[in-house]
Design an enzyme around this catalytic site. Structure first.
Site, PDB file in Angstrom:
ATOM      1  N   ASP A  46       0.856  -1.179   0.000  1.00 31.71           N
ATOM      2  CA  ASP A  46       0.000   0.000   0.000  1.00 31.71           C
ATOM      3  C   ASP A  46       0.896   1.233   0.000  1.00 31.71           C
ATOM      4  O   ASP A  46       1.980   1.227   0.602  1.00 31.71           O
ATOM      5  CB  ASP A  46      -0.925   0.016   1.215  1.00 31.71           C
ATOM      6  CG  ASP A  46      -1.934   1.150   1.144  1.00 31.71           C
ATOM      7  OD1 ASP A  46      -2.972   0.967   0.481  1.00 31.71           O
ATOM      8  OD2 ASP A  46      -1.679   2.214   1.733  1.00 31.71           O
ATOM      9  N   GLU A  48       1.105   5.702   0.232  1.00 27.91           N
ATOM     10  CA  GLU A  48       0.529   7.019   0.466  1.00 27.91           C
ATOM     11  C   GLU A  48       1.259   7.979  -0.470  1.00 27.91           C
ATOM     12  O   GLU A  48       2.481   7.882  -0.642  1.00 27.91           O
ATOM     13  CB  GLU A  48       0.677   7.452   1.924  1.00 27.91           C
ATOM     14  CG  GLU A  48       0.021   6.516   2.922  1.00 27.91           C
ATOM     15  CD  GLU A  48      -1.465   6.317   2.681  1.00 27.91           C
ATOM     16  OE1 GLU A  48      -2.115   7.252   2.170  1.00 27.91           O
ATOM     17  OE2 GLU A  48      -1.982   5.217   2.996  1.00 27.91           O
ATOM     18  N   HIS A 187      -5.352   4.991   6.526  1.00 26.06           N
ATOM     19  CA  HIS A 187      -4.672   5.807   5.516  1.00 26.06           C
ATOM     20  C   HIS A 187      -3.187   5.969   5.827  1.00 26.06           C
ATOM     21  O   HIS A 187      -2.576   6.957   5.427  1.00 26.06           O
ATOM     22  CB  HIS A 187      -5.342   7.181   5.353  1.00 26.06           C
ATOM     23  CG  HIS A 187      -6.674   7.115   4.677  1.00 26.06           C
ATOM     24  ND1 HIS A 187      -6.828   6.742   3.362  1.00 26.06           N
ATOM     25  CD2 HIS A 187      -7.923   7.366   5.157  1.00 26.06           C
ATOM     26  CE1 HIS A 187      -8.111   6.773   3.052  1.00 26.06           C
ATOM     27  NE2 HIS A 187      -8.790   7.133   4.117  1.00 26.06           N
ATOM     28  N   ASP A 192      -2.795  -0.082   6.337  1.00 29.29           N
ATOM     29  CA  ASP A 192      -3.669  -0.469   5.227  1.00 29.29           C
ATOM     30  C   ASP A 192      -3.214  -1.780   4.590  1.00 29.29           C
ATOM     31  O   ASP A 192      -4.045  -2.588   4.155  1.00 29.29           O
ATOM     32  CB  ASP A 192      -3.702   0.640   4.178  1.00 29.29           C
ATOM     33  CG  ASP A 192      -4.474   1.863   4.664  1.00 29.29           C
ATOM     34  OD1 ASP A 192      -4.923   1.855   5.825  1.00 29.29           O
ATOM     35  OD2 ASP A 192      -4.619   2.820   3.889  1.00 29.29           O
TER      36      ASP A 192
END
Length: 620
Positions: A46, A48, A187, A192
């Site tokens: 994952d 960001e 988040h 995540d």
């Protein structure tokens, strides 16, 4: 001893459907079963980021979890300095601020460590096109090659396996509590990724009733497959394994598509799975009623047969090589004052020919480059040394010596034409060097667009000269026999005459190549036509040249002389490489394919007897 006849004409044989009284059951092979999911290592990742597109955003955090057989093997997490300010709304969403990433490593330092962590694993992400799109863009930007690896999108998988009655949508924040994930999505990348691991395992529990136990079935499940296509899988039942050519035929027995593969059975079966997504091929499969297979001795024979069948049958769904007769050549005419013309046929003794070119645009670019270097006349009228005529504008501009006016004699014009002939046959330096000098002058004058245009024309010209010289070197050889190891202790054999494959076969392990050759040569095709003329299409001869130049290919026998033109185009290899590199780096994000997932993939349910049924359900 597997040998092939002379290859004069490829006529596939009709395959008879098996009679019911002759049907028998066969045990499937390990490779047909696929890779068990319990043995597959998954890396759930994952990211960001500072925004929604890799073109104008960057990665701020990477989190990943490695799992196999339901057991967590390791975790990876790091902040990343994006090299720009993080927008306030992103900081509110993720909790990551510019201050937090100020001391973090840049993406060029982080990527090698992440790729090493994920080596050999299948990548998993929720909305995989987003995460993998950012990672691929970062690799392209930093010059790190992206590994060839399979991927699974848990968002698409959830849409296929869950109904609207179970979950209102397939967001990670919705699926995590539904599958009782031990970590809630926040988040932040690692949280995540941990939540996605639990979602993945929950989805895997839904696969058992569907009979999906392998990685190949799992990756195929995330793509839509037309049920009509699945019902045609029986067309591949009679296709053998090994190298060869396959031919799809339509309702009126017309040829639809010709292809080649080193494993005919696996390749033909792939047309009836989710692996083939091209709309043109999907339409072709829908029309197909039969598949003919032509087994071949090795991959070169298969590629040559494919070319010949496409040129002969011109199947409607093949795009390349359908019309080899449409290739264009530049011809220096045979007359007192030769000129350049673009033609479709090469006639021995009718002048110097350069090419072939794939289209008129490339041919015109090469002609323009030659005219930039040489003051050849460009008028199309036939000129007599004894009858002067009026001069054109090129004479007034100093770009033509004016042979039409009598200002230039045949003897003075001949060296100009000789430069082009020398370039075609052995030495292009006198033709190309003035052009490259002009490119440098234009660049020094900051006329960059003009310099780039001329540079690209010169590249087209040099590639055409290189191609022509390679073709001539093989066309001049009456006969040669090539051999390559087949990987099993034997040898793949090819007999080539004047650039044409005339026989193909093999010497199995324990068989002498010398003992095999007489039988192979006895079945070889006998060519008609003048010596030294290319006896095959350009594409076929280039296939043979590439096969011949592969490491490990050996020259067994040779009649005549096999030699490259000297000095040839070798001195311009670095120039061509720079041009190619410049075109590649012009736009590293030139791939304009959509990264979005399908909005309404098919639902999959288990029917009677555990068989898989698919249908279009309501959107998740």
């Amino acid at each position: 001893m597997p040998t092939s006849p002379a290859l004069p004409r490829d006529v596939p044989r009709r395959q008879e459907a098996p009679r019911p009284d002759r049907l028998r059951y066969e045990q499937v092979t390990i490779e047909e079963l696929g890779t068990p999911l319990a043995d597959v290592t998954f890396v759930v990742v994952d990211l960001e980021t500072t925004g929604g597109s890799p073109k104008d955003s960057a990665i701020t955090e990477i989190g990943a979890v490695k799992v196999r057989g339901g057991v967590v093997l390791g975790e990876f997490q790091t902040l990343v300095d994006p090299g720009r300010e993080i927008p306030p709304y992103i900081s509110v969403l993720t909790g990551i601020t510019s201050t937090m990433v100020a001391a973090a490593p840049r993406i060029g330092t982080v990527l090698p460590a992440f790729l090493e962590f994920a080596r050999g694993a299948v990548l998993v992400a929720h909305n995989a096109p987003f995460d993998l799109g950012f990672l691929k863009a970062a690799c392209a930007e930093t010059g790190i090659p992206w590994p060839a690896t399979a991927s699974v999108d848990t968002a698409v998988l959830a849409r296929r396996l869950l109904s609207r009655d179970e979950v209102p949508n397939c967001k990670l924040a919705t699926l995590a509590p539904y599958f009782s994930a031990t970590t809630s999505p926040t988040h932040r990348a690692l949280d995540d990724a941990r939540a996605t691991v639990d979602v993945l395992h929950g989805l895997f529990e839904r696969l058992g009733p569907l009979g999906i136990t392998s990685l190949e079935e799992l990756t195929g499940l995330t793509r839509q497959v037309d049920p009509e296509r699945l019902r045609k899988r029986h067309l591949a039942d009679g296709v053998p394994r090994g190298p060869g050519v396959y031919l799809f035929r339509g309702p009126r027995d017309e040829p639809l598509y010709v292809g080649t593969s080193n494993d005919l059975r696996s390749r033909v079966r792939s047309y009836f799975s989710s692996g083939e997504q091209r709309s043109r091929i999907t339409e072709m499969v829908a029309l197909s009623q039969r598949v003919d297979a032509i087994p071949c001795a090795h991959d070169l024979e298969a590629a040559v047969r494919e070319l010949r069948l496409i040129a002969e049958l011109k199947p409607r769904y093949n795009r390349r090589s359908r019309f080899p007769e449409r290739a264009l050549w530049i011809r220096l005419t045979e007359e007192p004052f030769p000129r350049l013309s673009v033609v479709r046929r090469v006639r021995p003794g009718a002048g110097a020919f350069l090419g072939p070119f794939p289209d008129r645009r490339a041919a015109d670019a090469a002609v323009a480059a030659v005219h930039e270097a040489l003051p050849l006349r460009q008028c199309t009228t036939r000129i007599s040394p004894r009858i002067p005529s009026a001069a054109c504008a090129l004479f007034d501009m100093g770009r033509c010596g004016g042979p039409c006016t009598g200002a230039q004699s045949v003897e003075a014009y001949a060296p100009i034409a000789a430069v082009f002939r020398a370039a075609v046959h052995h030495d292009p330096r006198d033709l190309v060097a003035p052009l490259l000098a002009r490119v440098d002058r234009l660049a020094a004058e900051e006329r960059y667009e003009d310099a780039a245009l001329l540079r690209d024309r010169v590249a087209v010209l040099v590639r055409a000269v290189r191609r022509r010289q390679r073709l001539e070197s093989l066309a001049a050889v009456p006969e040669l026999v090539l051999a390559r190891a087949d990987g099993s202790g034997g040898w793949q054999l090819s007999v080539v005459r004047r650039g044409r494959l005339v026989a193909a076969g093999g010497a199995p392990r324990g068989t002498s190549v010398r003992a095999t050759l007489p039988g192979l040569l006895a079945t070889a095709e006998t060519l008609a036509g003048p010596e030294g003329e290319l006896a095959a299409t350009v594409d076929e001869t280039e296939l043979i040249l590439r096969w011949m130049e592969k490491p490990g290919t050996r020259l067994v026998e040779l009649t005549g002389t096999l030699a490259c033109a000297a000095p040839g185009t070798g001195g311009f290899s670095s120039f061509l490489a720079r041009v190619e590199t410049g075109h590649t780096r012009r736009d590293p994000f030139a791939d304009d394919r959509s990264l979005g997932t399908r909005a309404r993939p098919e639902r999959v349910t288990a029917g009677a007897g555990g068989r898989v049924r698919s249908g279009l359900g309501s959107p998740a």
